[in-house]
Design an enzyme around this catalytic site. Structure first.
Site, PDB file in Angstrom:
ATOM      1  N   ASP A 146       0.412   8.816   1.174  1.00  0.00           N
ATOM      2  CA  ASP A 146       0.829  10.204   0.924  1.00  0.00           C
ATOM      3  C   ASP A 146       2.159  10.341   0.196  1.00  0.00           C
ATOM      4  OD1 ASP A 146      -1.107  10.123   2.874  1.00  0.00           O
ATOM      5  OD2 ASP A 146      -0.001  11.291   4.337  1.00  0.00           O
ATOM      6  N   ASP A 196       2.973  15.267  10.409  1.00  0.00           N
ATOM      7  CA  ASP A 196       3.131  15.706   9.011  1.00  0.00           C
ATOM      8  C   ASP A 196       3.869  17.041   8.885  1.00  0.00           C
ATOM      9  OD1 ASP A 196       1.545  13.459   8.726  1.00  0.00           O
ATOM     10  OD2 ASP A 196      -0.305  14.604   8.407  1.00  0.00           O
ATOM     11  N   GLU A 210      -4.749  17.324   8.776  1.00  0.00           N
ATOM     12  CA  GLU A 210      -3.550  16.580   8.388  1.00  0.00           C
ATOM     13  C   GLU A 210      -2.818  17.281   7.249  1.00  0.00           C
ATOM     14  OE1 GLU A 210      -4.444  11.943   9.363  1.00  0.00           O
ATOM     15  OE2 GLU A 210      -5.098  12.603   7.390  1.00  0.00           O
ATOM     16  N   LEU A 234       0.827  -1.214   0.000  1.00  0.00           N
ATOM     17  CA  LEU A 234       0.000   0.000   0.000  1.00  0.00           C
ATOM     18  C   LEU A 234       0.857   1.258   0.000  1.00  0.00           C
ATOM     19  CD1 LEU A 234      -3.185   0.794   1.985  1.00  0.00           C
ATOM     20  CD2 LEU A 234      -1.214   2.320   2.250  1.00  0.00           C
TER      21      LEU A 234
END
Ligand code: FRU
Length: 468
Positions: free
Chosen positions: A41, A160, A218, A38
C-alpha cells in the site's frame, strides 16, 4: 530477536537487491517500485512544506508479507522522486508484527504519521493499536506510541487510519471488522491527535442499507470533491459479479453527504474504482493547488501475486501513476496528473486502418486512440478487445495458463494508455474508467493494433525517471 537487530540484513538486502532489480527487464522505468523486497500500500501520501511525501508498506527483507516497514520517497513534482530515510520499522511491542498502513498529517508544521501497530498472538488472534510518529530534523521519525486501542465490538482487524483536519478538529476513518465478522468504516475525532472519541460506523455492512458487503473493509479514505464527499475503501468478501469485483479484493468508491455534526455519511451505491487486474489500497492527498491526487498499489493481496516472475529478481509490485480525481455527472473520473506529460518525448501521429498502424515499442510508452473498435495486442502477453459493448482485457493466469478477463462496459470513444515495462494503465473516455494491470512480456515488448477500422493514434515514448 528484535527487529532493530535486522538493520545489517536490511542494508545488505538493499545493497545486493537494487542492482538486481534495476537490471530486471520488468522493473518500471518511471513508476515507483521497491528496490528490493515487497511493496504494497501507499501510505502517508501528503503535500507538506513544498514537497509530496509518499510512504509505502515495505518488507525490505523478502518478497512476502512479513516485516512491514514504512519506506519513504519524496518529490517536488510527482514525477521525480527521491529516497528518504526508512520511516518506521516494527521494533516495538505494540507494532511487532508490522507497522501497517496509515496516513500523514501536518500538525502545526510537524509531519506526523498515523499508522497501525499490528500484533499477532500464538493462538492466531491479533490486536491492533493506532499509533503516532513525528518527523525529526534529520528526516527520521520518532514513535510516540499508541493513541487508540481496539474499540469494543470489533475483532483485531481494525486498521489503516486516514486522518485529516476540518475546522480545527482532527478526524480519523478506520477500516474494521465487527465481532459478527462484518466489514465497517469507523469514525473518530480528536482535538489533539492523542485522545480520540468514537463517533460510530459511517459505512459498511448494515449501514445506509448495505448488506452482504463483506467481512472486512480496509484502507478507507474520505474527502470532499467537487461538491460531494467520496469514500474510497477496500471491502474484502464482496461477491463476484459477472463483470465486476473479479479480483480477490476490489477497491471501491461511493459518494454522498458527509455530515460533520451528526457524524453520518449518507451515501449511494458502491462502484469499482478500477476495472483492471491489479489495483488495491489507493490513497489520496490534496495538492497545493487543490487537486485531489490518488496513488494506488498496482497489486492485489492473496491472488496470484506470489507467482509474479519479478520475485526471482528480488523485488515485487509497483505503484500506479499519480492520478487526478474529479467528480462529475455522478461519476468519479481519474486522469494521469498533468506533470506526467513532462516524460513525453517527441509526439508521433498516425491515421488509417488499425492493422496498418506502426508497431510500437511498449517499453515505456503512452498512446491515445480515438473512435474505433480495435484490438490491441500487448506483446502477446495481454490483449485488449474493444467492441460496442465496451472493453475486455485478457491475459493468461500465472497459475494455470487459463485466460482471465476483466471488463469495462459502456460506450468507449477514447483510450489513453500508459505502458511501463510490466504495467499497463488504460484510461477510458478521458477518465470515466481505468483498467490497471501488470503483465510480464518478453522484452523488447511490442504493441500491435489489429482490425480494419480506421483509428487516430497519437503516441510518445516516455523518458526513464528513476527514484534517486
Ligand atoms: C492492505 C493491507 C492493509 C494493511 C496492510 C499491511 O493491502 O492489508 O489493510 O494495513 O495491507 O501491509
Amino acid at each position: 530477536m528484535t527487529f532493530a537487530s535486522r538493520w545489517p540484513a536490511i542494508l545488505q538486502a538493499v545493497m545486493k537487491g537494487q542492482p538486481r532489480a534495476l537490471a530486471d527487464s520488468h522493473y518500471p522505468a518511471w513508476h515507483a517500485a521497491p528496490v528490493t523486497g515487497l511493496m504494497n500500500d501507499p501510505n502517508g501520501f501528503i503535500w507538506f512544506a513544498g514537497r509530496y511525501h509518499l510512504f509505502y508498506q515495505w518488507n525490505p527483507l523478502d518478497c512476502d508479507h512479513r516485516y512491514k516497514c514504512w519506506g519513504h520517497w519524496s518529490s517536488a513534482d510527482l514525477v521525480h522522486w527521491q529516497h528518504e530515510p526508512l520511516a518506521l520499522m516494527p521494533d516495538e511491542e505494540y507494532d511487532r508484527n508490522g507497522c501497517y498502513s496509515g496516513s500523514a498529517v501536518d500538525n502545526q508544521g510537524v509531519l506526523t504519521l498515523c499508522y497501525t501497530g499490528n500484533v499477532k498472538f500464538d493462538d492466531g488472534s491479533r490486536t491492533a493499536w493506532q499509533c503516532l510518529a513525528v518527523e525529526q530534523p534529520d528526516g527520521s521519525f520518532k514513535k510516540r506510541g499508541p493513541v487508540l486501542p481496539l474499540p469494543d465490538g470489533y475483532t483485531g482487524h481494525v486498521r489503516d487510519p486516514k486522518v485529516w483536519q476540518h475546522d480545527g478538529e482532527w478526524y480519523m476513518v478506520l477500516g474494521a471488522q465487527d465481532v459478527q465478522k462484518h466489514g465497517k468504516v469507523l469514525l473518530f475525532t480528536s482535538s489533539d491527535l492523542q485522545r480520540w472519541q468514537p463517533c460510530g460506523e459511517i459505512a459498511g455492512h448494515g449501514v445506509n442499507g448495505l448488506s452482504d458487503a463483506g467481512y472486512m473493509w480496509e484502507c478507507p479514505d474520505l474527502f470532499a470533491l467537487d461538491g460531494t464527499h467520496v469514500l474510497i475503501c477496500c471491502p474484502q468478501g464482496l461477491a463476484r459479479e459477472p463483470h465486476r469485483y473479479l479480483n480477490t479484493y476490489p477497491a471501491t468508491w461511493m459518494s454522498g453527504a458527509f455530515d460533520y455534526q451528526r457524524a453520518t455519511f449518507d451515501h449511494g451505491e458502491l462502484h469499482e474504482l478500477d476495472a483492471g487486474f491489479e489495483f488495491y489500497a489507493p490513497q489520496t492527498t490534496q495538492a497545493e493547488d487543490g487537486r485531489r491526487i490518488l496513488i494506488g498499489w498496482m497489486g492485489v493481496p492473496d491472488g496470484e501475486e506470489m507467482l509474479q516472475p519479478t520475485r526471482a529478481h528480488g523485488w515485487i509490485h509497483q505503484m500506479t501513476c499519480p492520478r487526478e480525481l474529479r467528480y462529475r455527472d455522478g461519476r468519479l473520473w481519474q486522469t494521469p496528473v498533468r506533470e506526467l506529460e513532462t516524460l513525453r518525448e517527441t509526439e508521433c501521429q498516425w491515421q488509417g486502418a488499425a492493422r496498418g498502424a506502426p508497431v510500437l515499442d511498449a517499453t515505456s510508452l503512452e498512446f491515445e486512440l480515438e473512435t474505433a473498435c480495435v484490438n490491441v495486442d500487448f506483446a502477446g502477453a495481454m490483449r485488449l478487445r474493444w467492441d460496442e459493448k465496451g472493453l475486455r482485457l485478457e491475459r493468461a493466469s500465472l497459475k494455470n495458463g487459463e485466460t482471465l478477463t476483466r471488463f469495462w462496459l459502456g460506450d468507449v470513444n477514447h483510450l489513453r494508455v500508459l505502458c511501463d515495462r510490466s504495467s499497463v494503465e488504460i484510461f477510458i473516455n478521458h477518465g470515466e474508467g481505468v483498467m490497471s494491470s501488470r503483465y510480464f512480456p518478453a522484452h523488447p515488448a511490442r504493441v500491435r493494433f489489429e482490425g480494419a477500422s480506421d483509428i487516430t493514434l497519437r503516441y510518445w515514448s516516455l523518458r526513464r525517471c528513476m527514484i534517486e
